[in-house]
Design an enzyme around this catalytic site. Structure first.
Site, PDB file in Angstrom:
ATOM      1  N   ASN A   1       0.873  -1.177   0.000  1.00  0.00           N
ATOM      2  CA  ASN A   1       0.000   0.000   0.000  1.00  0.00           C
ATOM      3  C   ASN A   1       0.909   1.226   0.000  1.00  0.00           C
ATOM      4  O   ASN A   1       1.449   1.583   1.032  1.00  0.00           O
ATOM      5  CB  ASN A   1      -0.903  -0.033   1.245  1.00  0.00           C
ATOM      6  N   TRP A   2       1.066   1.798  -1.179  1.00  0.00           N
ATOM      7  CA  TRP A   2       2.010   2.926  -1.301  1.00  0.00           C
ATOM      8  C   TRP A   2       1.493   4.198  -0.635  1.00  0.00           C
ATOM      9  O   TRP A   2       2.251   5.133  -0.418  1.00  0.00           O
ATOM     10  CB  TRP A   2       2.277   3.227  -2.782  1.00  0.00           C
ATOM     11  N   LYS A   3       0.195   4.254  -0.384  1.00  0.00           N
ATOM     12  CA  LYS A   3      -0.427   5.479   0.147  1.00  0.00           C
ATOM     13  C   LYS A   3      -0.136   6.656  -0.804  1.00  0.00           C
ATOM     14  O   LYS A   3       0.002   6.444  -1.999  1.00  0.00           O
ATOM     15  CB  LYS A   3       0.032   5.735   1.590  1.00  0.00           C
TER      16      LYS A   3
ATOM     17  N   HIS B   1      -9.678   1.514   4.433  1.00  0.00           N
ATOM     18  CA  HIS B   1      -8.428   1.719   5.181  1.00  0.00           C
ATOM     19  C   HIS B   1      -8.704   2.710   6.313  1.00  0.00           C
ATOM     20  O   HIS B   1      -9.464   3.668   6.144  1.00  0.00           O
ATOM     21  CB  HIS B   1      -7.341   2.236   4.246  1.00  0.00           C
TER      22      HIS B   1
ATOM     23  N   GLU C   1      -7.090   5.099   7.412  1.00  0.00           N
ATOM     24  CA  GLU C   1      -6.812   6.500   7.095  1.00  0.00           C
ATOM     25  C   GLU C   1      -7.987   7.132   6.356  1.00  0.00           C
ATOM     26  O   GLU C   1      -8.258   8.320   6.493  1.00  0.00           O
ATOM     27  CB  GLU C   1      -5.502   6.594   6.288  1.00  0.00           C
TER      28      GLU C   1
ATOM     29  N   GLU D   1      -5.984  -4.559  10.377  1.00  0.00           N
ATOM     30  CA  GLU D   1      -4.962  -3.535  10.553  1.00  0.00           C
ATOM     31  C   GLU D   1      -5.244  -2.742  11.821  1.00  0.00           C
ATOM     32  O   GLU D   1      -6.037  -1.777  11.785  1.00  0.00           O
ATOM     33  CB  GLU D   1      -4.955  -2.577   9.353  1.00  0.00           C
TER      34      GLU D   1
ATOM     35  N   GLY E   1       2.099   2.453  10.570  1.00  0.00           N
ATOM     36  CA  GLY E   1       3.084   3.520  10.413  1.00  0.00           C
ATOM     37  C   GLY E   1       3.789   3.901  11.701  1.00  0.00           C
ATOM     38  O   GLY E   1       4.470   4.924  11.763  1.00  0.00           O
TER      39      GLY E   1
ATOM     40  N   SER F   1       2.916  -2.024  10.345  1.00  0.00           N
ATOM     41  CA  SER F   1       4.349  -2.132  10.641  1.00  0.00           C
ATOM     42  C   SER F   1       4.929  -3.512  10.339  1.00  0.00           C
ATOM     43  O   SER F   1       5.781  -4.006  11.071  1.00  0.00           O
ATOM     44  CB  SER F   1       4.626  -1.715  12.094  1.00  0.00           C
TER      45      SER F   1
ATOM     46  N   GLY G   1       2.641  -1.159   4.257  1.00  0.00           N
ATOM     47  CA  GLY G   1       2.739   0.250   3.897  1.00  0.00           C
ATOM     48  C   GLY G   1       4.184   0.643   3.644  1.00  0.00           C
ATOM     49  O   GLY G   1       4.747   0.404   2.575  1.00  0.00           O
ATOM     50  N   GLY G   2       4.818   1.224   4.646  1.00  0.00           N
ATOM     51  CA  GLY G   2       6.158   1.791   4.500  1.00  0.00           C
ATOM     52  C   GLY G   2       7.157   0.849   3.834  1.00  0.00           C
ATOM     53  O   GLY G   2       7.907   1.262   2.934  1.00  0.00           O
TER      54      GLY G   2
HETATM   55  P1  PGA Z   1       2.556   0.359   7.558  1.00  0.00           P
HETATM   56  O1  PGA Z   1       1.121   0.604   6.889  1.00  0.00           O
HETATM   57  O2  PGA Z   1       3.077  -0.967   7.051  1.00  0.00           O
HETATM   58  O3  PGA Z   1       3.399   1.514   7.116  1.00  0.00           O
HETATM   59  O4  PGA Z   1       2.348   0.315   9.044  1.00  0.00           O
HETATM   60  C1  PGA Z   1       0.220  -0.455   6.668  1.00  0.00           C
HETATM   61  C2  PGA Z   1      -1.058   0.062   6.069  1.00  0.00           C
HETATM   62  O5  PGA Z   1      -1.507   1.153   6.432  1.00  0.00           O
HETATM   63  O6  PGA Z   1      -1.656  -0.606   5.194  1.00  0.00           O
END
Ligand code: PGA
Length: 252
Positions: A9-11, A95, A97, A167, A173, A212, A233-234
């Site tokens: 997930n590049w966001k 998600h 966010e 999640e 993050g 994470s 994500g990251g």
């Molecule tokens: P993260 O994000 O791996 O950076 O914690 C995961 C996500 O939000 O899908």
């Protein structure tokens, strides 16, 4: 036996120049991981670039959100048909966010999942509790409420065409992932709730863990009985890290 899926997930990150190298590395890396499904969820403007570089590779691509509406006066929104035009296999829905920043309700997330499935796109439906909800002992109540909204909208049989992602919001993050015990407890509870509605759907559904995930914790998390992959994500922005997570899923 459920296959494992590692979805990046590049966001809201990337650029044409940076993405090119990353997509090429992921394409090459996925070629040597034949037992794991790999995918990247890129920002809408880069779907064409992902399609162009990943076509013919073992890595699928998709979006990070989709509208529940088919078309019309919905400024800024992107429809399922548009994602199909870009040959997306997946889209994330719900998600945390988006739930937090765009006030997406459980019902709206469920409607997005239904629209995706009706258009033959696989929704990766995210559920998860905040830290306050966990500390108050409400984790299972929250994820069950989020799942129940999807079940009510879709029916259990159509859920078989989706992927679920647990999640925990406090793990996204932050560098602080759920412990294996915490992740397994929630994954097993989600699967049990689905199995109670339909055993076959519950047994077959892919449930990803997200929050994470990194090379150092991937093997342990991917080895849990009810964890069928990761939403990353990251670490999905660093080709070596993303592929290391893919390798962990292949060996777990
Ligand atoms: P993260 O994000 O791996 O950076 O914690 C995961 C996500 O939000 O899908």
């Amino acid at each position: 036996m459920r296959n494992k899926l590692i979805a990046g997930n590049w966001k809201m990150q990337g650029s044409l120049a940076e993405n090119s190298a990353l997509l090429q590395s992921v394409s090459a890396g996925a070629a040597i991981l034949p037992t794991v499904s790999m995918a990247v969820m890129v920002p809408f403007p880069y779907l064409a670039q992902a399609q162009s570089i990943l076509t013919g590779s073992r890595c699928a691509w998709g979006a990070q959100d989709v509208s529940e509406e088919p078309s019309g006066a919905f400024t800024g929104e992107v429809s399922v048909a548009m994602l199909l035009d870009m040959v997306c296999l997946y889209t994330i829905v719900g998600h945390s966010e988006r739930r937090a920043r765009h006030a997406e309700t459980d019902a709206r997330v469920a409607a997005k999942a239904r629209a995706a499935i009706e258009g033959s796109i696989i929704p990766i439906i995210c559920v998860g509790e905040t830290l306050a909800e966990r500390e108050a002992g409400h984790t299972l109540a929250v994820v069950h409420r989020q799942l129940d909204a999807v079940l009510a909208c879709l029916g259990v049989h159509r859920l078989a065409q989706a992927v679920l992602a647990y999640e925990p919001v406090w793990a996204i993050g932050t560098g602080r992932s759920a412990t294996p015990e915490q992740a397994q407890e929630v994954h097993a509870a989600l699967r049990l709730r689905i199995s109670n509605a339909d055993w076959v759907v519950g047994a077959g559904l892919q449930i990803l863990y997200g929050g994470s995930v990194k090379p150092s914790n991937a093997l342990e998390l991917m080895g849990l009985p009810d964890v069928d992959g990761a939403l990353v994500g990251g670490a999905s922005l660093v080709a070596d890290d993303f592929m290391a997570i893919g390798r962990a899923a292949a060996t777990a």
